[in-house]
Scaffold this motif. Structure first.
Motif, mmCIF file in Angstrom:
data_model
loop_
_atom_site.group_PDB
_atom_site.id
_atom_site.type_symbol
_atom_site.label_atom_id
_atom_site.label_comp_id
_atom_site.label_asym_id
_atom_site.label_seq_id
_atom_site.Cartn_x
_atom_site.Cartn_y
_atom_site.Cartn_z
ATOM 1 N N LEU A 1 -4.591 8.070 -34.228
ATOM 2 C CA LEU A 1 -4.675 9.389 -34.843
ATOM 3 C C LEU A 1 -4.477 9.323 -36.357
ATOM 4 C CD1 LEU A 1 -2.703 11.464 -32.196
ATOM 5 C CD2 LEU A 1 -5.091 11.813 -32.832
ATOM 6 N N ALA A 2 -3.669 8.365 -36.797
ATOM 7 C CA ALA A 2 -3.395 8.233 -38.231
ATOM 8 C C ALA A 2 -4.407 7.339 -38.938
ATOM 9 C CB ALA A 2 -1.985 7.679 -38.449
ATOM 10 N N GLY A 3 -5.296 6.694 -38.177
ATOM 11 C CA GLY A 3 -6.270 5.803 -38.786
ATOM 12 C C GLY A 3 -5.638 4.572 -39.389
ATOM 13 N N SER A 4 -4.623 4.019 -38.697
ATOM 14 C CA SER A 4 -3.931 2.829 -39.182
ATOM 15 C C SER A 4 -3.904 1.773 -38.089
ATOM 16 C CB SER A 4 -2.497 3.178 -39.609
ATOM 17 O OG SER A 4 -1.678 3.401 -38.474
ATOM 18 N N SER A 5 -3.436 0.584 -38.435
ATOM 19 C CA SER A 5 -3.250 -0.447 -37.420
ATOM 20 C C SER A 5 -1.996 -0.131 -36.615
ATOM 21 C CB SER A 5 -3.095 -1.823 -38.074
ATOM 22 O OG SER A 5 -1.864 -1.895 -38.779
ATOM 23 N N ARG A 6 -1.949 -0.659 -35.395
ATOM 24 C CA ARG A 6 -0.763 -0.433 -34.572
ATOM 25 C C ARG A 6 0.462 -1.078 -35.208
ATOM 26 N NH1 ARG A 6 -0.092 -1.591 -28.055
ATOM 27 N NH2 ARG A 6 2.119 -1.047 -27.932
ATOM 28 N N GLU A 7 0.280 -2.225 -35.841
ATOM 29 C CA GLU A 7 1.407 -2.929 -36.454
ATOM 30 C C GLU A 7 2.019 -2.096 -37.577
ATOM 31 O OE1 GLU A 7 -1.588 -4.204 -35.918
ATOM 32 O OE2 GLU A 7 -1.131 -5.587 -34.263
ATOM 33 N N SER A 8 1.164 -1.508 -38.426
ATOM 34 C CA SER A 8 1.675 -0.693 -39.527
ATOM 35 C C SER A 8 2.395 0.548 -39.008
ATOM 36 C CB SER A 8 0.530 -0.268 -40.450
ATOM 37 O OG SER A 8 -0.058 -1.389 -41.071
ATOM 38 N N ALA A 9 1.804 1.194 -37.995
ATOM 39 C CA ALA A 9 2.451 2.372 -37.409
ATOM 40 C C ALA A 9 3.779 1.996 -36.769
ATOM 41 C CB ALA A 9 1.530 3.012 -36.377
ATOM 42 N N SER A 10 3.812 0.852 -36.085
ATOM 43 C CA SER A 10 5.040 0.414 -35.420
ATOM 44 C C SER A 10 6.168 0.176 -36.414
ATOM 45 C CB SER A 10 4.768 -0.862 -34.622
ATOM 46 O OG SER A 10 5.935 -1.342 -34.012
ATOM 47 N N ARG A 11 5.849 -0.448 -37.552
ATOM 48 C CA ARG A 11 6.876 -0.690 -38.576
ATOM 49 C C ARG A 11 7.441 0.625 -39.101
ATOM 50 N NH1 ARG A 11 3.344 -4.956 -40.127
ATOM 51 N NH2 ARG A 11 2.352 -3.643 -41.712
ATOM 52 N N PHE A 12 6.568 1.602 -39.328
ATOM 53 C CA PHE A 12 7.052 2.873 -39.850
ATOM 54 C C PHE A 12 7.861 3.631 -38.797
ATOM 55 C CE2 PHE A 12 6.269 7.483 -40.674
ATOM 56 C CZ PHE A 12 7.142 7.589 -41.741
ATOM 57 N N LEU A 13 7.462 3.566 -37.542
ATOM 58 C CA LEU A 13 8.227 4.220 -36.480
ATOM 59 C C LEU A 13 9.622 3.615 -36.378
ATOM 60 C CD1 LEU A 13 5.453 4.546 -33.752
ATOM 61 C CD2 LEU A 13 6.485 6.409 -35.061
ATOM 62 N N ALA A 14 9.716 2.303 -36.572
ATOM 63 C CA ALA A 14 11.034 1.654 -36.565
ATOM 64 C C ALA A 14 11.890 2.168 -37.712
ATOM 65 C CB ALA A 14 10.872 0.139 -36.659
ATOM 66 N N THR A 15 11.255 2.419 -38.876
ATOM 67 C CA THR A 15 11.978 2.992 -40.021
ATOM 68 C C THR A 15 12.512 4.380 -39.679
ATOM 69 O OG1 THR A 15 10.645 1.756 -41.618
ATOM 70 C CG2 THR A 15 11.755 3.742 -42.415
ATOM 71 N N LEU A 16 11.671 5.203 -39.047
ATOM 72 C CA LEU A 16 12.101 6.542 -38.647
ATOM 73 C C LEU A 16 13.237 6.476 -37.627
ATOM 74 C CD1 LEU A 16 8.709 8.486 -38.240
ATOM 75 C CD2 LEU A 16 10.346 8.640 -40.134
ATOM 76 N N THR B 1 4.444 13.247 -26.016
ATOM 77 C CA THR B 1 3.888 12.153 -25.224
ATOM 78 C C THR B 1 2.828 11.446 -26.047
ATOM 79 O OG1 THR B 1 4.282 13.378 -23.183
ATOM 80 C CG2 THR B 1 2.736 11.545 -23.068
ATOM 81 N N ALA B 2 3.172 10.251 -26.521
ATOM 82 C CA ALA B 2 2.238 9.469 -27.332
ATOM 83 C C ALA B 2 2.759 8.043 -27.432
ATOM 84 C CB ALA B 2 2.078 10.074 -28.723
ATOM 85 N N THR B 3 1.878 7.078 -27.314
ATOM 86 C CA THR B 3 2.245 5.681 -27.508
ATOM 87 C C THR B 3 2.083 5.322 -28.985
ATOM 88 O OG1 THR B 3 -0.008 4.869 -27.162
ATOM 89 C CG2 THR B 3 1.386 5.155 -25.191
ATOM 90 N N GLN B 4 2.598 4.151 -29.363
ATOM 91 C CA GLN B 4 2.389 3.686 -30.734
ATOM 92 C C GLN B 4 0.906 3.533 -31.031
ATOM 93 O OE1 GLN B 4 4.639 0.096 -31.358
ATOM 94 N NE2 GLN B 4 6.614 1.149 -31.366
ATOM 95 N N ALA B 5 0.148 3.085 -30.035
ATOM 96 C CA ALA B 5 -1.300 2.944 -30.226
ATOM 97 C C ALA B 5 -1.957 4.299 -30.452
ATOM 98 C CB ALA B 5 -1.919 2.240 -29.019
ATOM 99 N N ASP B 6 -1.491 5.324 -29.705
ATOM 100 C CA ASP B 6 -2.036 6.677 -29.886
ATOM 101 C C ASP B 6 -1.807 7.154 -31.316
ATOM 102 O OD1 ASP B 6 -2.789 6.839 -27.207
ATOM 103 O OD2 ASP B 6 -0.905 7.801 -26.604
ATOM 104 N N LEU B 7 -0.573 7.001 -31.790
ATOM 105 C CA LEU B 7 -0.232 7.478 -33.132
ATOM 106 C C LEU B 7 -1.018 6.718 -34.195
ATOM 107 C CD1 LEU B 7 3.630 7.841 -32.696
ATOM 108 C CD2 LEU B 7 1.949 9.693 -32.780
ATOM 109 N N ALA B 8 -1.176 5.403 -33.989
ATOM 110 C CA ALA B 8 -1.934 4.605 -34.950
ATOM 111 C C ALA B 8 -3.388 5.073 -35.004
ATOM 112 C CB ALA B 8 -1.869 3.125 -34.565
#
Length: 231
Positions: free
Chosen positions: A190-205, A181-188
């Motif tokens: 926790l990772a110390g990144s922007s939501r946009e950067s995390a979102s792009r990588f999640l799309a890759t995964l 249970t985690a949103t893209q904002a949550d993951l961003a």
């Protein structure tokens, strides 16, 4: 035995900070522990609040966040069953350094700092054991921060997902097709990144078949594949 029915002393024995305590000392800490309940999305305490209580999670999940003056937030840590937060309150009454809020309903044990300090005065070996445990946690945190400083955004996000998978499996989830249970904002955060950067990588995964995304959750189909993105 589930976390909600686990005897207090046994639950405390599973917390790394208390793990090295003798049974008699655990029983004393259990005597000054008080049950608390928090609803989903509830703030347990805020950054800057007075600090006089630490909490051990019995069931549910919470996270620690810090907010920048411009409104940006970063998540420092997530907590699940058996984790402790606010533990520095056992030693002093300095103001909180972060805000802790629940992710879902939480049952916890509250331990007042003054009660713990009285116990430590009575039993110095308790103070020594707790100080040693806290020192080990500080070293582990420093190593994690040093490691993250050299990682790319992709590597940090993959590491965060891997940590959440490990936490879910430790709580009884299957080792494959793991739902977290985690949103893209949550993951961003926790990772110390922007939501946009995390979102792009999640799309890759997702394109690689490693994960599937839903509203406020992820299903990790192949946890082992995450290691290919951590470097």
């Amino acid at each position: 035995m589930t976390g909600s029915t686990l005897p207090t002393a046994e639950l405390l024995s599973r917390v790394p900070v208390f793990h090295s305590l003798a049974p008699d000392d655990l029983a004393l800490v259990a005597e000054v522990s008080h049950p608390r309940r928090f609803g989903a999305g509830e703030v347990v305490f805020r950054e800057g609040d007075e600090s006089n209580t630490c909490y051990v999670v019995r069931t549910g999940h919470a996270r620690a966040v810090r907010e920048h003056a411009d409104g940006r937030q970063i998540a420092l840590a997530t907590f699940g069953p058996g984790d402790i937060f606010g533990e520095l309150a056992m030693f002093d009454d300095e103001r909180r350094s972060a805000t802790v809020e629940t992710i879902d309903p939480v049952e916890a044990l509250a331990i007042l700092g003054p009660d713990m300090r009285r116990l430590m005065l009575r039993r110095p070996q308790l103070a020594v054991a707790l100080a040693g445990s806290l020192a080990r946690r500080l070293r582990a945190t420093n190593e994690r921060l040093a490691s993250q400083s050299f990682q790319t955004v992709q590597s940090r996000v993959a590491s965060v997902i891997g940590q959440l998978v490990a936490q879910a499996v430790a709580e009884g989830a299957p080792s494959e097709e793991v739902q977290i249970t985690a949103t893209q904002a949550d993951l961003a955060m926790l990772a110390g990144s922007s939501r946009e950067s995390a979102s792009r990588f999640l799309a890759t995964l997702e394109r690689a078949g490693v994960i599937s995304q839903g509203r406020g959750r992820l299903v990790v189909h192949d946890p082992d594949a995450l290691r290919n993105y951590v470097y």
